[in-house]
Design an enzyme around this catalytic site. Sequence first.
Site, PDB file in Angstrom:
ATOM      1  N   ASP A 134       0.848  -1.187   0.000  1.00  0.00           N
ATOM      2  CA  ASP A 134       0.000   0.000   0.000  1.00  0.00           C
ATOM      3  C   ASP A 134       0.894   1.250   0.000  1.00  0.00           C
ATOM      4  O   ASP A 134       1.901   1.302   0.707  1.00  0.00           O
ATOM      5  CB  ASP A 134      -0.905  -0.022   1.244  1.00  0.00           C
ATOM      6  CG  ASP A 134      -2.039   0.977   1.183  1.00  0.00           C
ATOM      7  OD1 ASP A 134      -3.199   0.552   1.166  1.00  0.00           O
ATOM      8  OD2 ASP A 134      -1.764   2.200   1.167  1.00  0.00           O
ATOM      9  N   HIS A 194     -10.393  -4.942  -2.921  1.00  0.00           N
ATOM     10  CA  HIS A 194      -9.047  -5.178  -2.381  1.00  0.00           C
ATOM     11  C   HIS A 194      -9.164  -5.592  -0.933  1.00  0.00           C
ATOM     12  O   HIS A 194     -10.036  -5.116  -0.210  1.00  0.00           O
ATOM     13  CB  HIS A 194      -8.148  -3.950  -2.532  1.00  0.00           C
ATOM     14  CG  HIS A 194      -8.770  -2.671  -2.067  1.00  0.00           C
ATOM     15  ND1 HIS A 194      -9.707  -1.987  -2.814  1.00  0.00           N
ATOM     16  CD2 HIS A 194      -8.607  -1.961  -0.936  1.00  0.00           C
ATOM     17  CE1 HIS A 194     -10.082  -0.908  -2.158  1.00  0.00           C
ATOM     18  NE2 HIS A 194      -9.434  -0.872  -1.006  1.00  0.00           N
TER      19      HIS A 194
HETATM   20  P1  AMP Z   1      -9.810   1.617   0.776  1.00  0.00           P
HETATM   21  O1  AMP Z   1      -9.979   2.811   1.675  1.00  0.00           O
HETATM   22  O2  AMP Z   1     -10.161   0.329   1.437  1.00  0.00           O
HETATM   23  O3  AMP Z   1     -10.474   1.798  -0.564  1.00  0.00           O
HETATM   24  O4  AMP Z   1      -8.242   1.518   0.536  1.00  0.00           O
HETATM   25  C1  AMP Z   1      -7.586   2.045  -0.558  1.00  0.00           C
HETATM   26  C2  AMP Z   1      -6.115   1.879  -0.260  1.00  0.00           C
HETATM   27  O5  AMP Z   1      -5.408   1.932  -1.484  1.00  0.00           O
HETATM   28  C3  AMP Z   1      -5.513   2.943   0.651  1.00  0.00           C
HETATM   29  O6  AMP Z   1      -4.917   2.292   1.771  1.00  0.00           O
HETATM   30  C4  AMP Z   1      -4.503   3.650  -0.232  1.00  0.00           C
HETATM   31  O7  AMP Z   1      -3.350   4.004   0.480  1.00  0.00           O
HETATM   32  C5  AMP Z   1      -4.200   2.588  -1.263  1.00  0.00           C
HETATM   33  N1  AMP Z   1      -3.780   3.066  -2.568  1.00  0.00           N
HETATM   34  C6  AMP Z   1      -4.406   3.982  -3.349  1.00  0.00           C
HETATM   35  N2  AMP Z   1      -3.760   4.117  -4.519  1.00  0.00           N
HETATM   36  C7  AMP Z   1      -2.718   3.262  -4.484  1.00  0.00           C
HETATM   37  C8  AMP Z   1      -1.670   2.939  -5.399  1.00  0.00           C
HETATM   38  N3  AMP Z   1      -1.565   3.539  -6.580  1.00  0.00           N
HETATM   39  N4  AMP Z   1      -0.760   2.019  -5.012  1.00  0.00           N
HETATM   40  C9  AMP Z   1      -0.845   1.430  -3.813  1.00  0.00           C
HETATM   41  N5  AMP Z   1      -1.812   1.670  -2.908  1.00  0.00           N
HETATM   42  C10 AMP Z   1      -2.726   2.591  -3.240  1.00  0.00           C
END
Ligand code: AMP
Length: 135
Positions: free
Chosen positions: A31, A100
């Site tokens: 992440d 995810h």
């Molecule tokens: P959620 O709030 O469950 O939708 O989690 C989305 C997660 O994706 C968050 O923890 C972000 O930090 C992570 N995230 C968003 N964009 C990316 C990316 N390009 N690469 C890795 N993690 C990401």
Amino acid sequence: MKQDCIFCKIANGEIPAKTLYEDERFRVILDLGPATKGHALILPKNHAANLYELPDEDAMAVLPLAKKMGLLMKSRLQCDGLNLVQNNGETAGQTVLHFHLHLIPRYEGDGQRIGWNPTAPSQEELETVRKEIVG
Ligand code: AMP
Ligand code: ZN
């Protein structure tokens, strides 16, 4: 793949990410905004917006993979615990609308908090809810 879905692009290798594991069904990445050291995301390669849309084949395969990655984190990072978090819908905190599963290694004193405020319904109230769901 869904157009303009960033996790579709990452899962299928069109946008680079720190990959921990990949097979024909999933990619596991670090992440970008980790809660703790090693915070990772399991991404299915086929687009599903959330758990409701996730095909059973992916759903059945995701927990064994979480277990495998969790064991790896335990042995390599020496984490003290592990949270699995999976948000569905913006109200639940979902910000990226591609399924995810978060794997969040926990360390004593890490200062992070994953939780809710417990309430205290009566047995009658619980029964009303039970009927509402399955009655
Ligand atoms: P959620 O709030 O469950 O939708 O989690 C989305 C997660 O994706 C968050 O923890 C972000 O930090 C992570 N995230 C968003 N964009 C990316 C990316 N390009 N690469 C890795 N993690 C990401
Ligand atoms: Zn997608």
